[in-house]
Scaffold this motif. Sequence first.
Motif, PDB file in Angstrom:
ATOM      1  N   PHE A  75       0.810  -1.221   0.000  1.00 42.97           N
ATOM      2  CA  PHE A  75       0.000   0.000   0.000  1.00 42.97           C
ATOM      3  C   PHE A  75       0.845   1.274   0.000  1.00 42.97           C
ATOM      4  O   PHE A  75       0.308   2.368  -0.038  1.00 42.97           O
ATOM      5  CB  PHE A  75      -1.012  -0.023   1.144  1.00 42.97           C
ATOM      6  CG  PHE A  75      -2.156  -0.935   0.813  1.00 42.97           C
ATOM      7  CD1 PHE A  75      -3.188  -0.476   0.019  1.00 42.97           C
ATOM      8  CD2 PHE A  75      -2.170  -2.253   1.224  1.00 42.97           C
ATOM      9  CE1 PHE A  75      -4.232  -1.310  -0.342  1.00 42.97           C
ATOM     10  CE2 PHE A  75      -3.212  -3.102   0.865  1.00 42.97           C
ATOM     11  CZ  PHE A  75      -4.247  -2.628   0.086  1.00 42.97           C
ATOM     12  N   ASP A  76       2.156   1.141   0.026  1.00 44.52           N
ATOM     13  CA  ASP A  76       2.997   2.317  -0.180  1.00 44.52           C
ATOM     14  C   ASP A  76       3.319   2.520  -1.651  1.00 44.52           C
ATOM     15  O   ASP A  76       3.983   3.488  -2.018  1.00 44.52           O
ATOM     16  CB  ASP A  76       4.292   2.189   0.632  1.00 44.52           C
ATOM     17  CG  ASP A  76       4.027   2.406   2.111  1.00 44.52           C
ATOM     18  OD1 ASP A  76       3.372   3.410   2.442  1.00 44.52           O
ATOM     19  OD2 ASP A  76       4.431   1.561   2.927  1.00 44.52           O
ATOM     20  N   CYS A  77       2.864   1.595  -2.482  1.00 41.04           N
ATOM     21  CA  CYS A  77       3.089   1.724  -3.927  1.00 41.04           C
ATOM     22  C   CYS A  77       2.202   2.823  -4.468  1.00 41.04           C
ATOM     23  O   CYS A  77       1.010   2.856  -4.202  1.00 41.04           O
ATOM     24  CB  CYS A  77       2.781   0.403  -4.622  1.00 41.04           C
ATOM     25  SG  CYS A  77       2.621   0.564  -6.408  1.00 41.04           S
ATOM     26  N   ILE A  78       2.795   3.751  -5.221  1.00 42.47           N
ATOM     27  CA  ILE A  78       2.013   4.863  -5.751  1.00 42.47           C
ATOM     28  C   ILE A  78       1.602   4.606  -7.204  1.00 42.47           C
ATOM     29  O   ILE A  78       1.103   5.498  -7.874  1.00 42.47           O
ATOM     30  CB  ILE A  78       2.796   6.193  -5.655  1.00 42.47           C
ATOM     31  CG1 ILE A  78       4.107   6.099  -6.435  1.00 42.47           C
ATOM     32  CG2 ILE A  78       3.063   6.547  -4.204  1.00 42.47           C
ATOM     33  CD1 ILE A  78       4.816   7.435  -6.567  1.00 42.47           C
ATOM     34  N   GLU A  79       1.851   3.415  -7.691  1.00 41.23           N
ATOM     35  CA  GLU A  79       1.443   3.011  -9.042  1.00 41.23           C
ATOM     36  C   GLU A  79       2.024   3.916 -10.116  1.00 41.23           C
ATOM     37  O   GLU A  79       1.377   4.212 -11.113  1.00 41.23           O
ATOM     38  CB  GLU A  79      -0.087   2.955  -9.135  1.00 41.23           C
ATOM     39  CG  GLU A  79      -0.674   1.935  -8.190  1.00 41.23           C
ATOM     40  CD  GLU A  79      -2.190   1.857  -8.260  1.00 41.23           C
ATOM     41  OE1 GLU A  79      -2.767   2.344  -9.237  1.00 41.23           O
ATOM     42  OE2 GLU A  79      -2.781   1.296  -7.311  1.00 41.23           O
ATOM     43  N   CYS A  80       3.255   4.357  -9.905  1.00 40.51           N
ATOM     44  CA  CYS A  80       3.859   5.279 -10.862  1.00 40.51           C
ATOM     45  C   CYS A  80       4.273   4.582 -12.153  1.00 40.51           C
ATOM     46  O   CYS A  80       4.430   5.218 -13.178  1.00 40.51           O
ATOM     47  CB  CYS A  80       5.070   5.957 -10.244  1.00 40.51           C
ATOM     48  SG  CYS A  80       6.387   4.795  -9.853  1.00 40.51           S
ATOM     49  N   GLY A  81       4.487   3.277 -12.088  1.00 44.60           N
ATOM     50  CA  GLY A  81       4.814   2.545 -13.303  1.00 44.60           C
ATOM     51  C   GLY A  81       6.290   2.512 -13.660  1.00 44.60           C
ATOM     52  O   GLY A  81       6.664   1.951 -14.685  1.00 44.60           O
ATOM     53  N   CYS A  82       7.141   3.107 -12.825  1.00 46.90           N
ATOM     54  CA  CYS A  82       8.577   3.092 -13.122  1.00 46.90           C
ATOM     55  C   CYS A  82       9.083   1.650 -13.255  1.00 46.90           C
ATOM     56  O   CYS A  82       9.858   1.318 -14.151  1.00 46.90           O
ATOM     57  CB  CYS A  82       9.367   3.777 -12.009  1.00 46.90           C
ATOM     58  SG  CYS A  82       9.204   5.555 -12.022  1.00 46.90           S
ATOM     59  N   CYS A  83       8.630   0.801 -12.339  1.00 46.92           N
ATOM     60  CA  CYS A  83       9.110  -0.575 -12.318  1.00 46.92           C
ATOM     61  C   CYS A  83       8.772  -1.278 -13.620  1.00 46.92           C
ATOM     62  O   CYS A  83       9.624  -1.920 -14.239  1.00 46.92           O
ATOM     63  CB  CYS A  83       8.540  -1.328 -11.124  1.00 46.92           C
ATOM     64  SG  CYS A  83       6.757  -1.162 -10.941  1.00 46.92           S
TER      65      CYS A  83
END
Lengths: 338, 583
Positions: free
Chosen positions: B416-424
Motif C-alpha cells: 500500500f505504499d506503492c504509488i502506481e507510478c509505473g517506473c518498475c
Amino acid sequence: MSGVTLSSPHLPVQPSVGGVMRGVLLALIPGTAAMVWLLGIGVLINIAVCVAACLVTEAACLRLRDRPLSPFMRDWTAILTGALIGLALPPLAPWWIAVIGGVSGIVLGKHLYGGLGFNPFNPAMVGYVVLLISFPTELTLWTVERADVATTLAAQFGGLGASALDAVTAASPLDGLRTGLSQNLTVDEARIASVFASGGWGWVNLGFLLGGLWMIWRKLITWQIPVAMLAGLGIMALVFWLIDGDRHADPLFHLMSGAAMLGAFFIATDPVSGATTPRGKLVFGFGIGVLVYLIRQWGGYPDGVAFGVLLMNMTVPLLDTHLQPRVYGQGKAGRPDR
Amino acid sequence: MGRPQTIGSQAKPQLWDFPGGLHLPEHKIDAPIRSMPLPKTLVFPLAQHIGAPAKPVVEVGDKVLRGQVIAEADGYVSTPVHASTSGKVIAIEERPVAHPSGLSARCIVLASDGRDKAAPGRTVEDFKALELVELRNIVRDAGVVGLGGAAFPSFIKLNPGSARIDTLVLNGAECEPYIACDQAVMAEEPADIVRGAQLIMHAVGARQTIIGIEDNKPRGIAALRKAIGEQQASNVRVVVVPSRYPQGGEKQLIQTLTGREIPSEGLPLDIGIVCHNVATASAVWRAVVYGEPLTERVITVTGPGIKTPSNLRVRLGTPVEDLVAAAGGLAEQGARLVMGGPMMGFALPNARVPAVKATNCILALRQADVRPEEPAMPCIRCGACAEVCPAGLLPQQLYWHARAGEFDKTQNYNLFDCIECGCCAQVCPSHIPLVQHYRFAKTEIWAEEREKRKADAARERHEFRNARLERIDAEKKAARAAKKAALQAKKAGGDPVGDAIAKAKAAKQAAPESDSKATDDPIAAAKAKAQARKAQKAQAEGAVPSAAAAQEAPKDDPVAAALAKAKAAKAAKQSDDKPDSDA
Ligand code: SF4
Ligand code: SF4
C-alpha cells in the motif's frame, strides 16, 4: 495472468531479457579472447559445444514441460549458461564433458525447478559442479601454453586420454600454488610465474574485469555483487598475507587468478539465483568472496567460485527477507522543521 | 533520504533527492491555450472523482444555464456538478465514461443551445472577511476538485482540522511525458495562481507557499516569478526542481522541496504541509472571488497519433472525439487513446466518453508507440525495478507474492505504499505489467476486508440474537419460578414474606447477566472500544474510490461518523498518491 495488456505504462519498454543476456555475452568477449590467446582454440570449441548442448536441452525441456518454445528460446539465457560452463572447462577436455555439463546445467540447474526465473541455484555452476565431482581428472587438463589446433582436436574429439596429454598439460597457477604449499614450499617457490607473465592468468582476469566494468556502465548489472565479492576475497587474502606472507599468496594474486573476475562479474551476478535487494547483494557478494578464499586455501578444490556461489545461493531467501530497503514513509517520517 | 543538492537560478534553495525514478523522453508541447468551439452535446458523469456520486437535481427536458448546478453533492466526499454551457437536458442515463474499468455510469446529457448563457453568480470582494467554513462551502459548491488528475474535492484539503500547517506546496512539476496543460496554465494565468496560493494559505493557516516546477518549463517558471514580483508576494516562492519522473508525485515533490516524508498511511497534513496542483489554486481563486464554478479546464491533446497537438480550454462534458477533432484529428486509424499520461493514464474504450474534471491529457499513441502486446517472461529477479522505485519497495517481491495470490505477504512488502507510478514496469526486461498486478492485489485485499467486515457484522448479529433468545428464555423461566414460588407460598398458607422473597429471587434470576456486563464492566467496554477502533481501521483501509463514504453514516452516530471521517482521510490519501495529482 496473461501479459497482454492495455494497462499503464503505455510506452514501449527498451530492455528485454534477451537484450540483457546479449549484452552480457558481448561483455565476455575480451576475457574470452585472452583465454583463447593463452590456451588455444579449445576454449572456443568448448563454448560452442556447450552452447549447442544447452540449446538442445532447453528446447527438449520446454517441449516436455509443454511450454512455448519461441519466447524462451529467444531469451538467450541458455546460450549464456552454455558459454559460462564452456569458459570454466579446461581447453583439452573431451567434447562429451562439455555436453554433460551443458545438459546437467539446464536440466538440474534450471528446468527441474520450473525454468527461467524459478531456479534457486546458478545453472552454469550446477553444471560445472556436476562435472567437477564426476570427472575430476578431465577437469584438470589445463595446458601450460597455447595448445595447437591439432593437439586440441585430438584431445577433444580423438579420445586422447588424460595420461597421453601429460606432456602438454600442467597445473594452473592456483593448482600449482596448492600443490606447492602442500609440499611445504613458500609462495615464491611454489608460484610458477607471475600472474601477468606471458601465459599469465592475469590477462584473462583483466579481460573479464574490463567486460564487467562495461556491464556496470551499461547498467546490465549492478555494482554491489562484484564489488562486494572482490572485497571479500581481497580482504581475506590481505589479512592472511599480512599474517604470514610465506604461506599465503598476496591479494593481487588471488584477485587476478582463477575465475575471480569471471565469477565476480558474470557468475555471481546471475540475477535469478542471487540476492535482489541492494544490501542483500552486498552480503551475498561478500560471502562468495570469503568462501572462495576459504576453499582456495583450505578446501579440496583449487578454485572456489562455483561452490562459493552455490553455497551463497542457499542464503538468498534469508538475505532478501531481512535486508530490505527502507520504504518511503516507514521508520523515519518527516517532521515539520520548526 | 537524499543528498542535498542545489539547483535553480535565484536563491539556490536547498533541495533533497528522492530515490529511484526515471528520466523519460519529455515529448511536451509548449503551446498557448486555445479555446474549443462549443460542443453540441455534453455528457456529465455523476461520479467525477473518488467519493459519492452527485445526485441529479434536473429532469429531462429542463433548460439550464452555464454554471447552474445539475447534480448536487451527496455526502462529505462529494461535490456538485454544473452545466458547462446553457441548453436542455436530453437524457439522464447510463453512458460509457472514462474509467479504467471501461464500465458505463449514470450521466446527465445536455444539448447545448449555442448561446452559452451564464447563471448569475455572486462575487466576493475580500475573501479574508469570510468565515473559513463559508470559504470552504463556496469552494465545495463551485465543484472545485484537484485538477492534477486525481480530482479529489479541494474543499476537504482546505480544512486542516487540528493539524498545524506551515507550508503550502503548489505542484507544478508535471512530470509525466506529453502532459503540458499545467505549464500552459502557469504561463497564462500566473496571477490567479499566486492569488489562489494566498487564499489557500489563509484557509489552512500556512506561512509560506513553495511552487515546485520541473526545470523543463521555463515559460511557466518565468511567468510565475513575474507575477510574484508584481504582487509582492514575499511568502510565495518558485522552486525549480530537476526533471525526473515521478517528481510530480505528491510524496516525491514534498520530499524534494522539504526533505520531509509523509508517514506511511499518513497525509501531508501529518507533516505540516498541504499540497494542491497549480491549476487548482487558480480554480479555487476564481471560484471564491468571481463566483465561477468549475465548468472548464485546460487539457493537453497530444501524442504522435494527433495531427496538431494542442492545449485546449475545454468545457467539461465535451466528448473526447470533439477534442481530438479540435486538435486536427488522428494521424493514424486505430491509434490508442489514453486519458492521462503514458505512465499512469488508462486506455479509453472509445472516443465518445466525455472529458471530466480529472482529465488533464488525451494522448493518442500509434501502434508503433506503445509496448507490443506480447506475453510477459518470468521475472528474472534482476532488480532493475527496485532500482527505480521511488517508494523504496521491492517490486519483484510484490509481484512474486501478488502473482501467487499471497496478498498478506504483499502487505508485508508494503504494497500500500506503492504509488502506481509505473517506473518498475517501464524498466522490467521481462515486460511484466507489474502495476496491473499491484492494482489487482489491492482490489482483492479491499474486497477481502469488506467481506471480513460483513462476516464480522453477521457474527455479531448472530451473537446478539442468541443473547436475546437466552434472555427471553431466562425471563420465561424466572416467571415460571416466580409463579411456582407464589403457588407454594399460597399452599404454605399465604406467607406474604415468603412470597416477596420468591418474587425478588425470580426477578434477580430474570435479570440477564449479559446486559449488566455490557453496561458496567470496564473490560467489556474497553473491548468494545477496541473493536470499534479496529473496525474503523479496517474500514479506513478498505475504502474504495467508488464507495460512498460519509453519507452512509447517520449523523448522530459518533462511531459511524468517525468511520466516515477515516474513510474520507483514506480516500484523500489515495488520491494524493497519484503523481501529478494536485493532491
Ligand atoms: S525488473 Fe522485472 S524481471 Fe527484473 S526483478 Fe523486477 S520484475 Fe523481475
Ligand atoms: S509502481 Fe509502485 S512498485 Fe512500481 S515503481 Fe512505482 S511505487 Fe514502486
